[in-house]
Scaffold this motif. Sequence first.
Motif, PDB file in Angstrom:
ATOM      1  N   THR A  61       0.831  -1.210   0.000  1.00  0.00           N
ATOM      2  CA  THR A  61       0.000   0.000   0.000  1.00  0.00           C
ATOM      3  C   THR A  61       0.864   1.257   0.000  1.00  0.00           C
ATOM      4  OG1 THR A  61      -0.218  -0.229   2.413  1.00  0.00           O
ATOM      5  CG2 THR A  61      -2.027  -1.054   1.058  1.00  0.00           C
ATOM      6  N   GLY A  62       2.036   1.184   0.633  1.00  0.00           N
ATOM      7  CA  GLY A  62       2.955   2.313   0.579  1.00  0.00           C
ATOM      8  C   GLY A  62       3.444   2.566  -0.836  1.00  0.00           C
ATOM      9  N   LEU A  63       3.756   1.493  -1.533  1.00  0.00           N
ATOM     10  CA  LEU A  63       4.207   1.613  -2.920  1.00  0.00           C
ATOM     11  C   LEU A  63       3.098   2.165  -3.809  1.00  0.00           C
ATOM     12  CD1 LEU A  63       6.614   1.018  -4.801  1.00  0.00           C
ATOM     13  CD2 LEU A  63       5.621  -1.246  -5.199  1.00  0.00           C
ATOM     14  N   TYR A  64       1.847   1.793  -3.518  1.00  0.00           N
ATOM     15  CA  TYR A  64       0.726   2.249  -4.340  1.00  0.00           C
ATOM     16  C   TYR A  64       0.540   3.760  -4.234  1.00  0.00           C
ATOM     17  CZ  TYR A  64      -3.878   1.950  -6.615  1.00  0.00           C
ATOM     18  OH  TYR A  64      -4.939   2.080  -7.486  1.00  0.00           O
ATOM     19  N   SER A  65       0.900   4.333  -3.074  1.00  0.00           N
ATOM     20  CA  SER A  65       0.785   5.783  -2.919  1.00  0.00           C
ATOM     21  C   SER A  65       1.727   6.528  -3.861  1.00  0.00           C
ATOM     22  CB  SER A  65       1.085   6.189  -1.471  1.00  0.00           C
ATOM     23  OG  SER A  65      -0.025   5.946  -0.628  1.00  0.00           O
ATOM     24  N   VAL A  66       2.800   5.892  -4.285  1.00  0.00           N
ATOM     25  CA  VAL A  66       3.726   6.520  -5.230  1.00  0.00           C
ATOM     26  C   VAL A  66       3.053   6.730  -6.579  1.00  0.00           C
ATOM     27  CG1 VAL A  66       5.864   6.216  -6.533  1.00  0.00           C
ATOM     28  CG2 VAL A  66       5.787   5.594  -4.114  1.00  0.00           C
ATOM     29  N   PHE A  67       2.326   5.711  -7.032  1.00  0.00           N
ATOM     30  CA  PHE A  67       1.763   5.724  -8.383  1.00  0.00           C
ATOM     31  C   PHE A  67       0.305   6.177  -8.414  1.00  0.00           C
ATOM     32  CE2 PHE A  67       5.137   2.551  -8.176  1.00  0.00           C
ATOM     33  CZ  PHE A  67       5.949   2.967  -9.218  1.00  0.00           C
ATOM     34  N   TYR A  77      11.774 -11.387  -2.037  1.00  0.00           N
ATOM     35  CA  TYR A  77      11.614 -10.535  -0.860  1.00  0.00           C
ATOM     36  C   TYR A  77      12.662  -9.414  -0.829  1.00  0.00           C
ATOM     37  CZ  TYR A  77      11.748  -8.903   3.945  1.00  0.00           C
ATOM     38  OH  TYR A  77      11.776  -8.099   5.055  1.00  0.00           O
ATOM     39  N   ASP A  78      13.931  -9.793  -0.826  1.00  0.00           N
ATOM     40  CA  ASP A  78      14.983  -8.769  -0.768  1.00  0.00           C
ATOM     41  C   ASP A  78      14.944  -7.857  -1.993  1.00  0.00           C
ATOM     42  OD1 ASP A  78      16.102  -9.496   1.702  1.00  0.00           O
ATOM     43  OD2 ASP A  78      17.250 -11.108   0.779  1.00  0.00           O
ATOM     44  N   ALA A  79      14.670  -8.441  -3.153  1.00  0.00           N
ATOM     45  CA  ALA A  79      14.610  -7.638  -4.380  1.00  0.00           C
ATOM     46  C   ALA A  79      13.493  -6.610  -4.311  1.00  0.00           C
ATOM     47  CB  ALA A  79      14.428  -8.553  -5.591  1.00  0.00           C
ATOM     48  N   SER A  80      12.325  -7.016  -3.812  1.00  0.00           N
ATOM     49  CA  SER A  80      11.187  -6.096  -3.742  1.00  0.00           C
ATOM     50  C   SER A  80      11.417  -5.011  -2.698  1.00  0.00           C
ATOM     51  CB  SER A  80       9.902  -6.867  -3.433  1.00  0.00           C
ATOM     52  OG  SER A  80       9.991  -7.535  -2.186  1.00  0.00           O
ATOM     53  N   MET A  81      12.045  -5.357  -1.570  1.00  0.00           N
ATOM     54  CA  MET A  81      12.331  -4.348  -0.546  1.00  0.00           C
ATOM     55  C   MET A  81      13.339  -3.324  -1.061  1.00  0.00           C
ATOM     56  SD  MET A  81      10.517  -4.908   2.197  1.00  0.00           S
ATOM     57  CE  MET A  81      11.324  -4.370   3.700  1.00  0.00           C
ATOM     58  N   LEU A  82      14.360  -3.806  -1.750  1.00  0.00           N
ATOM     59  CA  LEU A  82      15.362  -2.904  -2.304  1.00  0.00           C
ATOM     60  C   LEU A  82      14.754  -2.010  -3.393  1.00  0.00           C
ATOM     61  CD1 LEU A  82      18.329  -2.041  -2.315  1.00  0.00           C
ATOM     62  CD2 LEU A  82      18.784  -3.856  -3.988  1.00  0.00           C
ATOM     63  N   ALA A  83      13.919  -2.605  -4.246  1.00  0.00           N
ATOM     64  CA  ALA A  83      13.270  -1.839  -5.314  1.00  0.00           C
ATOM     65  C   ALA A  83      12.341  -0.777  -4.735  1.00  0.00           C
ATOM     66  CB  ALA A  83      12.493  -2.781  -6.234  1.00  0.00           C
ATOM     67  N   CYS A  84      11.595  -1.135  -3.696  1.00  0.00           N
ATOM     68  CA  CYS A  84      10.677  -0.185  -3.061  1.00  0.00           C
ATOM     69  C   CYS A  84      11.450   0.973  -2.434  1.00  0.00           C
ATOM     70  CB  CYS A  84       9.848  -0.918  -2.007  1.00  0.00           C
ATOM     71  SG  CYS A  84       8.419   0.011  -1.415  1.00  0.00           S
ATOM     72  N   PHE A  85      12.587   0.655  -1.813  1.00  0.00           N
ATOM     73  CA  PHE A  85      13.441   1.690  -1.229  1.00  0.00           C
ATOM     74  C   PHE A  85      13.919   2.662  -2.315  1.00  0.00           C
ATOM     75  CE2 PHE A  85      17.882   2.983  -0.416  1.00  0.00           C
ATOM     76  CZ  PHE A  85      17.695   3.772   0.707  1.00  0.00           C
ATOM     77  N   ILE A  86      14.352   2.126  -3.442  1.00  0.00           N
ATOM     78  CA  ILE A  86      14.835   2.961  -4.545  1.00  0.00           C
ATOM     79  C   ILE A  86      13.707   3.838  -5.093  1.00  0.00           C
ATOM     80  CG2 ILE A  86      15.724   2.909  -6.912  1.00  0.00           C
ATOM     81  CD1 ILE A  86      17.290   0.378  -6.114  1.00  0.00           C
ATOM     82  N   VAL A  87      12.510   3.268  -5.208  1.00  0.00           N
ATOM     83  CA  VAL A  87      11.350   4.037  -5.692  1.00  0.00           C
ATOM     84  C   VAL A  87      11.053   5.197  -4.757  1.00  0.00           C
ATOM     85  CG1 VAL A  87       8.850   3.942  -6.024  1.00  0.00           C
ATOM     86  CG2 VAL A  87      10.299   2.169  -7.017  1.00  0.00           C
ATOM     87  N   PHE A  88      11.115   4.955  -3.445  1.00  0.00           N
ATOM     88  CA  PHE A  88      10.866   6.025  -2.482  1.00  0.00           C
ATOM     89  C   PHE A  88      11.923   7.126  -2.598  1.00  0.00           C
ATOM     90  CE2 PHE A  88       8.439   3.199   0.795  1.00  0.00           C
ATOM     91  CZ  PHE A  88       7.314   3.247  -0.018  1.00  0.00           C
ATOM     92  N   ILE A  89      13.197   6.735  -2.767  1.00  0.00           N
ATOM     93  CA  ILE A  89      14.272   7.711  -2.888  1.00  0.00           C
ATOM     94  C   ILE A  89      14.084   8.563  -4.151  1.00  0.00           C
ATOM     95  CG2 ILE A  89      16.738   7.982  -3.372  1.00  0.00           C
ATOM     96  CD1 ILE A  89      16.219   7.455  -0.473  1.00  0.00           C
ATOM     97  N   ILE A  90      13.767   7.909  -5.265  1.00  0.00           N
ATOM     98  CA  ILE A  90      13.542   8.651  -6.513  1.00  0.00           C
ATOM     99  C   ILE A  90      12.353   9.597  -6.354  1.00  0.00           C
ATOM    100  CG2 ILE A  90      12.856   8.422  -8.935  1.00  0.00           C
ATOM    101  CD1 ILE A  90      14.441   5.783  -9.007  1.00  0.00           C
TER     102      ILE A  90
END
Length: 402
Positions: free
Chosen positions: A152-158, A200-213
């Motif tokens: 749901t946090g990721l969905y707020s980005v898009f 799991y690790d890939a999605s957490m890392l990707a989500c972190f990068i999306v938040f930073i961008i």
Amino acid sequence: MEQHMKMAGGRCRLEVKYLTAEHLEGFDNYKYSSVDTSPLSNYVMHPFWNAVVKICPMWIAPNLLTFTGFLFTVANFILLSIYDYSFHAADGIDGYPPVPKWVWIIAAFNLFMAHTLDGIDGKQARRTGSSGPLGELFDHGLDSWTTVFIPTGLYSVFGRGPGSISIKRMFFCCWNVFFNFIFSHWEKYNTGVLYLPWGYDASMLACFIVFIISAFGGHEIWKFTVPGGFTSGNIVEFLLYAGSIGLSMPVACYNVYKSYKDGTGKMRPYIEAFKPLFSSIFLMFITSVWVLLSPVDVLEAEPRMFFYMVGTIFSHICCRLIVAQMSSTRCEGFNWLLFPTTALVLVSLILRPGQAFEVMAVYVLAVLSTLTQIHYGVYVVRQMCKHFRIECFRIKDKTNSD
């Protein structure tokens, strides 16, 4: 499950023993077994976590790290609920201002801390000699709850505007994440081995990068399409399904099949083998019926609380499975929270009492499932601490132990 009344300081307290003698005996004999073949995990994350855990004081209990990491994901959910409750902030609609860029910096920090603490808690347990079944149960039980907070946090980005996916498609993306999680524990329930998924690790890392961008470019940076007319939201949706339905779930099914073929697993009857999935499948069915047939389109009216409600019921189902899996006992076939859920869905669809009732039903189920989850978690942890003569958030001084 045993219940009895206790008097404590003049107050009456309902003590519940969720764990039977069979459960506790199973925990006594439990041995952790896992396989992690992810290159990202083995060559990037674990070396990083091995370095981080060395600066962690020896007196800090592993479960304290686990719980603190979980609270970071809850903090993100609350923070984004304040600034984007309805998932409209990314859509450029009047009355829904965009999420401030500083919020994404905090969200990225919280996610980084959650992932890091989740990665070092087991290492801290081995480092301090405090490993045990409680730590794994505590870790995986809280992980099951984060399966709703992170997507749901990721969905707020898009958002849910033209450049993303609809709220209904996001609902099924959440179910994709839920099933990806429960398949790992269903797999362990039948094989005795936890095969850690690559995603799991890939999605957490990707989500972190999306938040930073997003912290630098805002929502606007994601307003693009690639050849074929696919938006950024479409790409994320595809990756979520590809990583689970295309990879993790088939691998889990293959590992269960192989354990039966080779005779290395629990060798349960087929009905017993699939029983852990029954409650989740029914929850998906009944909530999907509600989402698709609601006369007032309840998901559009109350999306965030609806996601939270479904995710919390799912987490409770998972926690029951994890207890059964770790104690080598039979898993329940039908969780009791499905009864009030089904009743309220049927009333909403058949009697059509209106939007106020359906929204109230979502909130009632959210509160009920939250109280149920907390009560179950607290008393299971208390029971295990008493059984193993340990404390949840403090490392016992072995020099003074009886």
